[in-house]
Design a protein around this motif. Structure first.
Motif: not given
Length: 470
Positions: A379, A417, A444-445, A447
């Motif tokens: 992420k 996170e 999924g990649i 934040i």
């Protein structure tokens, strides 16, 4: 390794449309690409894309040139056959670019109808499972130009990462578990190759240096910086390490590196902070404390901007001014320092076992980033802000960044996170290069701690199955 992106450029039209506008656009847009993206290689189609024979010839030309991405400009209305054929035969990303319409005349015909063609072609590509990019606007429209340049620099970055050799100079410092990394995942996601060189190789290289070489560098440092607070012997070690690291990086063919900068280096009074800053100004980027994931962000920033960046900790917040303080021991490139305030080379501010720069970093737009391996997926942490004109308030090197989102909310999200503590700061508005909405980014990649997505290359990397389950 800085690999040149090969752009296949063509202009298209259907045979029933006049050729004057397609010919003009073919010249103008090809010239614009070459002038505005000098680092990239533009392969201009030998003929206009019109009939089957012409498109087949262009396809053969692009295959021979090993193009990485296609830019298809609409000279005039074009059917679905050309874009779908190119995508199917070449299997590379395609950018459909529709310039604005030729000025309308009430009693005259349409001369381009590019927007309609792009809309139609894009829909057809999606039907056959091809994800394309679309650009609407002429080359002199700032939004269209920025989008094209951003997309192409993004693909350039992806290609460079796939050809990058990262050198590990030692592993990670004691008890820094969050600097551990997954080499196979990095290879699979980014394409980066990793090799290791033991710190003893660096130390042996330092011992083998000629006296006149490191003494000349010492004299240069004494001329350029106030070194009066550097303890005896530390400047000699600084110059030896500077020359040794340059040699090791070149001999091993490393494009980037990470360094286990303590405790071994500190025990030898060779803590390398100031050395890393100097090397960054020469385009030799070595991340400190063995943090490979932070170095991945530094790689991307460097390939996108060509500028040095600063790997740093976030150590404080000012809720009244909504400012976050980013600090590290003294590893920033001197070119990033604010000339308004003194910059000196001193002893390491914490351990006192090497050299470090003390100073405040310059004002300007800043993008902070870090790739994070969280639960076996990569992420991305992103933060955009403005470095303020402010002197340091503790030993070391410092940037104070004003942000939009409340700073307490940001640190709470960072903690929630599980984002590790190092970030790479570049003095460029990389976030502004992002041109697609957040819904385009695979979950999924990313934040997104400030409500905006990060590098556009993450989005285009989706075409290469970038990251985790994306």
């Amino acid at each position: 390794m800085e690999k040149q992106l090969n752009i296949g450029f063509l202009t298209t039209y259907s045979g029933r449309w006049p050729q004057e506008v397609p010919n003009q656009r073919n010249r103008e847009y090809g010239d614009w690409l070459e002038a505005n993206l000098p680092k990239l290689h533009v392969v201009r189609a030998d003929v206009l894309g019109c009939g089957k024979a012409e498109v087949a010839a262009i396809t053969r030309q692009f295959k021979e040139a090993e193009v990485d991405v296609i830019v298809m400009v609409y000279g005039a209305f074009t059917g679905d056959d050309i874009s779908t054929y190119l995508s199917e035969m070449l299997k590379v990303p395609i950018i459909l670019w529709a310039p604005y319409e030729v000025p309308f005349q009430k009693d005259d015909r349409l001369y381009s109808n590019a927007l309609c063609a792009m809309t139609m072609n894009s829909a057809s590509l999606r039907r056959v499972g091809v994800k394309c990019h679309t650009v609407y606007g002429s080359w002199d429209d700032e939004r269209a130009a920025r989008k094209v340049k951003s997309l192409l620099m993004a693909y350039h970055t992806v290609k460079c990462l796939k050809h990058t050799q990262l050198g590990l100079l030692g592993y990670r410092p004691t008890a820094f578990y969050n600097c551990a990394f997954d080499e196979s995942l990095i290879r699979r996601v980014f394409g980066v190759k990793i090799e290791e060189t033991d710190l003893k190789v660096v130390f042996d290289k330092m011992d083998a240096l000629l006296k006149e070489a490191y003494e000349a560098d010492m004299a240069k440092m004494e001329q350029e910086f106030d070194t009066s607070r550097v303890p005896e012997g530390h400047l000699e070690n600084h110059s030896k390490l500077y020359l040794a690291l340059k040699d090791v990086m070149a001999e091993q063919g490393y494009d980037f590196g990470t360094l286990k900068c303590w405790p071994e280096m500190g025990n030898l009074h060779t803590t390398p902070c100031a050395v890393l800053g100097r090397l960054a100004d020469e385009g030799i980027n070595i991340g400190c404390e063995g943090d490979v994931d932070a170095e991945l962000a530094q790689m991307a920033e460097f390939y996108l901007t060509g500028q040095p960046s600063f790997i740093t900790d976030m150590i404080n917040i000012d809720e009244k001014e909504n400012v976050m303080t980013f600090w590290h021991c003294g590893n920033a490139a001197p070119s990033l320092c604010n000339p308004k305030y003194p910059v000196s080379m001193c002893n390491h501010p914490l351990a006192g076992q090497g050299t470090a720069f003390y100073g405040a970093l310059k004002p300007g737009k800043v993008t902070a980033a870090r790739f994070c391996n969280l639960g076996g997926e990569y992420k991305l942490f992103l933060l955009w802000g403005e470095a303020v004109d402010m002197d340091r308030y503790t030993k070391g090197i410092m940037a104070n960044i004003r942000v939009e989102k409340p700073v307490r909310e940001i640190i709470e999200q960072i903690i929630e996170e599980g984002v590790p503590h190092h970030y790479s700061l570049v003095w460029a508005d990389v976030a502004a290069r992002t041109i697609l909405p957040r819904t385009e980014v695979p979950i999924g990649i990313l934040i997104s701690v400030v409500g905006a997505p990060f590098f556009i290359f993450l989005m285009v990397r989706k075409n290469y199955s970038f990251g985790g389950r994306a």
